[in-house]
Design a protein around this motif. Structure first.
Motif, PDB file in Angstrom:
ATOM      1  N   SER A 164       0.914  -1.124  -0.066  1.00 49.42           N
ATOM      2  CA  SER A 164      -0.162   0.160  -0.018  1.00 49.42           C
ATOM      3  C   SER A 164       0.873   1.255  -0.090  1.00 49.42           C
ATOM      4  CB  SER A 164      -1.030  -0.018   1.356  1.00 49.42           C
ATOM      5  OG  SER A 164      -1.311   1.268   1.551  1.00 49.42           O
ATOM      6  N   LEU A 166      -0.170   4.350   0.204  1.00 50.10           N
ATOM      7  CA  LEU A 166      -0.551   5.104   1.433  1.00 50.10           C
ATOM      8  C   LEU A 166      -0.048   4.730   2.760  1.00 50.10           C
ATOM      9  CD1 LEU A 166      -4.632   5.524   0.848  1.00 50.10           C
ATOM     10  CD2 LEU A 166      -2.629   7.482   0.771  1.00 50.10           C
ATOM     11  N   LYS A 167       0.054   3.482   3.130  1.00 47.21           N
ATOM     12  CA  LYS A 167       0.698   3.082   4.311  1.00 47.21           C
ATOM     13  C   LYS A 167       2.088   3.383   4.346  1.00 47.21           C
ATOM     14  CE  LYS A 167      -2.680  -0.657   5.450  1.00 47.21           C
ATOM     15  NZ  LYS A 167      -2.675  -2.033   5.623  1.00 47.21           N
ATOM     16  N   ALA A 170       2.474   7.191   4.738  1.00 49.41           N
ATOM     17  CA  ALA A 170       2.230   7.173   6.245  1.00 49.41           C
ATOM     18  C   ALA A 170       3.640   7.017   7.092  1.00 49.41           C
ATOM     19  CB  ALA A 170       1.058   6.654   6.703  1.00 49.41           C
ATOM     20  N   LEU A 419       4.932  -1.115  18.309  1.00 55.56           N
ATOM     21  CA  LEU A 419       4.535  -0.505  17.135  1.00 55.56           C
ATOM     22  C   LEU A 419       4.673  -1.216  15.838  1.00 55.56           C
ATOM     23  CD1 LEU A 419       2.888   2.343  16.058  1.00 55.56           C
ATOM     24  CD2 LEU A 419       4.997   3.156  15.883  1.00 55.56           C
ATOM     25  N   ALA A 422       2.783  -4.237  15.341  1.00 52.59           N
ATOM     26  CA  ALA A 422       1.500  -3.879  14.957  1.00 52.59           C
ATOM     27  C   ALA A 422       1.516  -3.390  13.431  1.00 52.59           C
ATOM     28  CB  ALA A 422       1.080  -2.951  15.705  1.00 52.59           C
ATOM     29  N   TYR A 426      -0.303  -5.643  10.363  1.00 51.92           N
ATOM     30  CA  TYR A 426      -1.442  -4.733   9.550  1.00 51.92           C
ATOM     31  C   TYR A 426      -0.755  -4.358   8.111  1.00 51.92           C
ATOM     32  CZ  TYR A 426      -4.252  -5.965  13.432  1.00 51.92           C
ATOM     33  OH  TYR A 426      -4.971  -6.521  14.568  1.00 51.92           O
ATOM     34  N   GLU A 427       0.468  -4.869   7.944  1.00 50.85           N
ATOM     35  CA  GLU A 427       1.347  -4.765   6.490  1.00 50.85           C
ATOM     36  C   GLU A 427       1.632  -2.987   6.422  1.00 50.85           C
ATOM     37  OE1 GLU A 427      -1.418  -6.920   4.294  1.00 50.85           O
ATOM     38  OE2 GLU A 427      -0.343  -8.610   4.453  1.00 50.85           O
ATOM     39  N   TRP A 428       1.779  -2.327   7.568  1.00 48.75           N
ATOM     40  CA  TRP A 428       2.311  -1.187   7.313  1.00 48.75           C
ATOM     41  C   TRP A 428       3.827  -1.255   7.178  1.00 48.75           C
ATOM     42  CZ3 TRP A 428      -0.777   3.700   8.559  1.00 48.75           C
ATOM     43  CH2 TRP A 428      -2.088   3.432   8.669  1.00 48.75           C
TER      44      TRP A 428
ATOM     45  N   PRO B   6      -9.747  -4.771  10.552  1.00 48.87           N
ATOM     46  CA  PRO B   6      -9.586  -5.451  11.832  1.00 48.87           C
ATOM     47  C   PRO B   6      -9.505  -4.282  12.953  1.00 48.87           C
ATOM     48  CG  PRO B   6      -8.135  -6.245  10.043  1.00 48.87           C
ATOM     49  CD  PRO B   6      -8.815  -5.048   9.652  1.00 48.87           C
ATOM     50  N   GLU B   9      -6.035  -2.938  13.369  1.00 48.66           N
ATOM     51  CA  GLU B   9      -5.785  -1.759  12.409  1.00 48.66           C
ATOM     52  C   GLU B   9      -6.294  -0.685  12.613  1.00 48.66           C
ATOM     53  OE1 GLU B   9      -5.665  -3.376   8.340  1.00 48.66           O
ATOM     54  OE2 GLU B   9      -4.480  -1.718   7.923  1.00 48.66           O
ATOM     55  N   LEU B  12      -4.261   0.922  15.167  1.00 50.47           N
ATOM     56  CA  LEU B  12      -2.905   1.434  14.648  1.00 50.47           C
ATOM     57  C   LEU B  12      -3.282   2.711  13.894  1.00 50.47           C
ATOM     58  CD1 LEU B  12       0.039   0.708  14.481  1.00 50.47           C
ATOM     59  CD2 LEU B  12      -0.395  -0.616  12.354  1.00 50.47           C
ATOM     60  N   GLY B  13      -4.076   2.734  13.063  1.00 48.08           N
ATOM     61  CA  GLY B  13      -4.670   4.079  12.166  1.00 48.08           C
ATOM     62  C   GLY B  13      -4.668   4.971  13.237  1.00 48.08           C
ATOM     63  N   LEU B  54      -2.833  10.897   6.338  1.00 43.47           N
ATOM     64  CA  LEU B  54      -2.543   9.578   5.649  1.00 43.47           C
ATOM     65  C   LEU B  54      -2.845   8.535   6.726  1.00 43.47           C
ATOM     66  CD1 LEU B  54       1.116  10.626   4.285  1.00 43.47           C
ATOM     67  CD2 LEU B  54      -0.821   9.964   3.086  1.00 43.47           C
ATOM     68  N   GLY B  55      -2.856   8.920   7.821  1.00 43.80           N
ATOM     69  CA  GLY B  55      -3.139   7.731   8.871  1.00 43.80           C
ATOM     70  C   GLY B  55      -4.566   7.146   8.565  1.00 43.80           C
ATOM     71  N   ALA B  57      -6.265   7.790   5.835  1.00 42.47           N
ATOM     72  CA  ALA B  57      -6.767   7.465   4.444  1.00 42.47           C
ATOM     73  C   ALA B  57      -6.158   5.860   4.180  1.00 42.47           C
ATOM     74  CB  ALA B  57      -6.064   8.208   3.600  1.00 42.47           C
ATOM     75  N   ALA B  58      -4.951   5.569   4.913  1.00 44.43           N
ATOM     76  CA  ALA B  58      -4.206   4.406   4.722  1.00 44.43           C
ATOM     77  C   ALA B  58      -5.391   3.214   5.477  1.00 44.43           C
ATOM     78  CB  ALA B  58      -3.020   4.311   5.337  1.00 44.43           C
ATOM     79  N   THR B  59      -5.822   3.465   6.634  1.00 48.18           N
ATOM     80  CA  THR B  59      -6.501   2.729   7.371  1.00 48.18           C
ATOM     81  C   THR B  59      -7.926   2.209   6.576  1.00 48.18           C
ATOM     82  OG1 THR B  59      -5.991   3.639   9.320  1.00 48.18           O
ATOM     83  CG2 THR B  59      -7.502   2.127   9.763  1.00 48.18           C
ATOM     84  N   ASP B  62      -7.232   0.777   2.327  1.00 49.21           N
ATOM     85  CA  ASP B  62      -6.949  -0.868   2.092  1.00 49.21           C
ATOM     86  C   ASP B  62      -7.994  -1.647   2.875  1.00 49.21           C
ATOM     87  OD1 ASP B  62      -4.897  -0.180   0.332  1.00 49.21           O
ATOM     88  OD2 ASP B  62      -3.718   0.615   2.135  1.00 49.21           O
ATOM     89  N   ASP B  71      -5.006 -12.224   5.561  1.00 48.21           N
ATOM     90  CA  ASP B  71      -3.647 -13.081   5.575  1.00 48.21           C
ATOM     91  C   ASP B  71      -3.355 -13.550   6.837  1.00 48.21           C
ATOM     92  OD1 ASP B  71      -0.588 -11.222   6.163  1.00 48.21           O
ATOM     93  OD2 ASP B  71      -0.798 -12.875   5.069  1.00 48.21           O
TER      94      ASP B  71
END
Lengths: 493, 153
Positions: A164, A166-167, A170, A419, A422, A426-428, B6, B9, B12-13, B54-55, B57-59, B62, B71
């Motif tokens: 991603s 975006l990730k 970020a 961090l 996590a 979640y694939e960041w 999830p 996530e 995290l976001g 971005l935090g 938007a990214a959450t 996707d 996964d």
């Protein structure tokens, strides 16, 4: 001096006993971490960083580069023997490599992978030697706006590597944000220190690297590591027919890997994927792929090794890393007080050429180690991960504490480790965060200098041609995945 | 279409976005511009605002449609990693009072014996050997002044 003269000077440096030992230690450690699940080359380099304090930077970078390309070899072992790629770049190898192992040809798969990797590693080092210096010379004309745009390109390109964008972006911005903690280098004002003396120095690069690539990797792998039966290894040397089938895939894989590796935002994983697809497309009988085709091992394996050297081109010449591991090597250079980028070939020519020369030697070491010692490395796979990770965590703590003898740094390690876990879950991607932290001060300083030069106009970043091209590349890196996704969606309608 | 994000996530976001907002708020109190160039607060404010956007938007960008295959890593149980993290934190907390050797020895022993349920004798031996090697390498060879415990090491 000509390239040959430079290389001769580099060889003289690389052939000293200490540097040879560092090279051997690097490729051995790389081979080891590539083979062992739960620890990759990025974590290994991050963990070894504290041990190289006060050491000769050249020897340290030789060690780190050895780990980087050595890990590509190591990842093959797990791919072929237990169908678990040690590295993402070995995923394609596991498709046909494991099938070969099931057919009793594990030795041949590993043998051709080692030979292909050696040829690809050597050819791509020649490519690195020929391409990086002119690229660096061209980039010597860079001023503050170009450096600013280069950092933007580096961050966006690395952000685009993962799933991603975006990730990735970020994470990169989070790294930049962390770089603002402490004393502002230009004004001397303390920012975001919250009256804590230990925060005045900012967040250490080692703390963040070890947390995100060491602790996070352990936490992530400890819950998932499982033991699998390991195939036996015999007859490592390919037959004449097998060699005939493999030689062109090796050469094609070398070329593909190098070119893909040089491009920012790509790296060894994409290179091995492209090489596999190419071989399948060119095969007379594509149906053999997935069932143990030796070309399916030779191509991707050559490609991922060539990409490792290819990724060193933008890292050394421009200071733009193409992967997480090169981002950490870049940070290590900065830690040693060496500014990566165009001036590196000019001001630290001895270091660069010694590292390049050591890569030839390292590839020979790896070939020698892989053919007779493949069986020995395979035995390591029998060590359960549950015996490995507690000492790895203790090493993380010791390494981070030793950086500044600070317990607060170790607490930051725990926090960022959580961090990072996590983020991994979640694939960041973590690599952009490291790069953001490392390049944050260059970014801020070059922006301020550029704005002063232009009397406050942002136009300076787009009116200077090189800067404009770099920013356009950054925009493409961000938009390309979105356009590709839109294109695929449109094709499915 | 209902989207599946999830809970972890989302947290995290929120951490990313919250950090961004906090940074922007603190940076707003710093000088923004000095002559032609940005001053101390400009970039932190920009980074903070960008990270907040971005935090979030990214959450959400996707998020997978509900019912999609997820996964293996996302679905892995969290108990063991949290226990390991706890052991690590306890080990770090004990460094200054019990000394580096003892804190790391106990932390590793806990992981081997309690978390991984490995044999006691081997667990003690490997924990002691690992802590000893690290202490010798870092304290003796590299001169790192690790805190010592009440018994002097």
């Amino acid at each position: 001096m000509s390239v040959i003269q430079e290389l001769a000077t580099g060889l003289a440096g690389a052939l000293t006993p200490w540097n040879m030992l560092m090279c051997l230690a690097g490729v051995f450690a790389g081979q080891l971490v590539g083979a062992l699940p739960g620890i990759g080359p990025s974590a290994a380099i991050a963990l070894l960083l504290p041990l190289t304090f006060g050491a000769d930077p050249t020897s340290a970078i030789i060690l780190f580069a050895g780990i980087y390309y050595g890990a590509q070899y190591g990842g093959t072992l797990t791919s072929v023997l237990i169908s678990v790629p040690g590295e993402p770049s070995s995923v394609m190898t596991s498709i046909d490599g494991y099938q070969m192992a099931l057919q009793g040809k594990a030795g041949v798969a590993l043998g051709i992978a080692a030979i292909g990797s050696f040829i690809a590693g050597t050819l791509s080092t020649i490519g690195l030697m020929l391409l990086a210096p002119p690229l660096a010379r061209m980039a010597l004309a860079f001023g503050p706006p170009e450096y600013f745009s280069l950092v933007v390109l580096g961050l966006t390109a690395l952000a685009a590597v993962g799933g991603s964008v975006l990730k990735g972006l970020a994470a990169g911005v989070f790294g930049l944000l962390l770089s603002t903690i402490g004393i502002d280098q230009q004004t001397g004002v303390a920012r975001f220190a919250f009256d804590r003396v230990w925060l005045l120095d900012g967040v250490g690069f080692i703390v963040l690297s070890v947390a995100l690539f060491g602790v996070a990797e352990v936490l992530s792998s400890a819950g998932m590591a499982t033991q699998r039966p390991i195939t036996k290894i015999a007859n490592l040397l390919p037959s004449r027919a097998e060699w005939k089938q493999s030689r062109m895939p090796i050469l094609r894989g070398s070329l593909i890997g190098f070119v893909v590796g040089v491009l920012p935002a790509t790296g060894a994983t994409i290179a091995s994927f492209v090489a596999y697809i190419t071989e399948k497309k060119l095969a007379k009988d594509p149906s053999r792929f997935g069932k143990g085709a030796i070309e399916g091992v030779a191509g991707p394996e050559s490609s991922n090794n060539a990409a490792a050297a290819g990724a060193m081109v933008p890292m050394l010449a421009l200071g733009v890393p193409g992967s997480g591991t090169t981002a950490i090597i870049l940070g290590a250079l900065i830690m040693f007080g060496i500014r990566p980028g165009p001036e590196l070939f000019d001001k630290n020519a001895q270091l660069v050429w010694t590292v390049i020369a050591s890569m030839y030697i390292g590839n020979v070491f790896l070939l020698v180690m892989n053919l007779p010692l493949a069986g020995l490395f395979a035995q390591l796979l029998r060590v359960p991960y549950s015996w490995l990770y507690p000492p790895i965590l203790a090493l993380c703590v010791a390494g981070v504490y030793s950086q500044a003898n600070s317990i607060e740094d170790v607490w930051m390690l725990v926090g960022f480790g959580a961090l990072g876990w996590a983020m991994m879950r979640y694939e960041w991607p973590a690599a952009p965060m490291i790069l953001g932290l490392v390049l944050g001060s260059i970014f801020e300083n070059s922006m301020r200098q550029s704005m002063t030069l232009s009397h406050g106009s942002l136009g300076i970043f787009v009116t200077r041609p090189i800067s404009a091209v770099l920013l356009a590349c950054a925009l493409i890196a961000v938009l390309a995945p979105a356009v590709a996704r839109w294109w695929r969606a449109r094709a499915h309608i | 279409m209902r989207l599946k994000i999830p809970a972890g996530e989302l947290v995290l976001g929120a951490v990313f976005a919250g950090t961004g907002l906090f940074w922007a708020a603190v940076a707003a109190g710093l000088p923004m511009w000095d002559g032609f160039a940005p001053a101390t607060g400009f970039l932190p404010l920009t980074y903070g605002a960008l990270l907040a956007i971005l935090g979030i938007a990214a959450t959400f960008a996707d998020a997978a449609p509900a019912g999609d295959a997820t996964d293996e890593r996302r679905e892995a149980p969290m108990g063991r990693p949290l226990l390991i993290l706890l052991a690590l934190a306890a080990g770090v907390a004990g460094i200054e009072s019990a000394g580096f050797f003892a804190a790391m020895f106990l932390s590793m022993l806990f992981l081997f014996r309690v978390v991984e349920r490995l044999p006691l004798v081997s667990s003690v031996a490997v924990s002691a050997a690992s802590a000893l090697v690290l202490t010798v390498v870092f304290r003796t060879w590299l001169g790192v002044p690790f805190p010592a415990g009440p018994w002097g090491f």
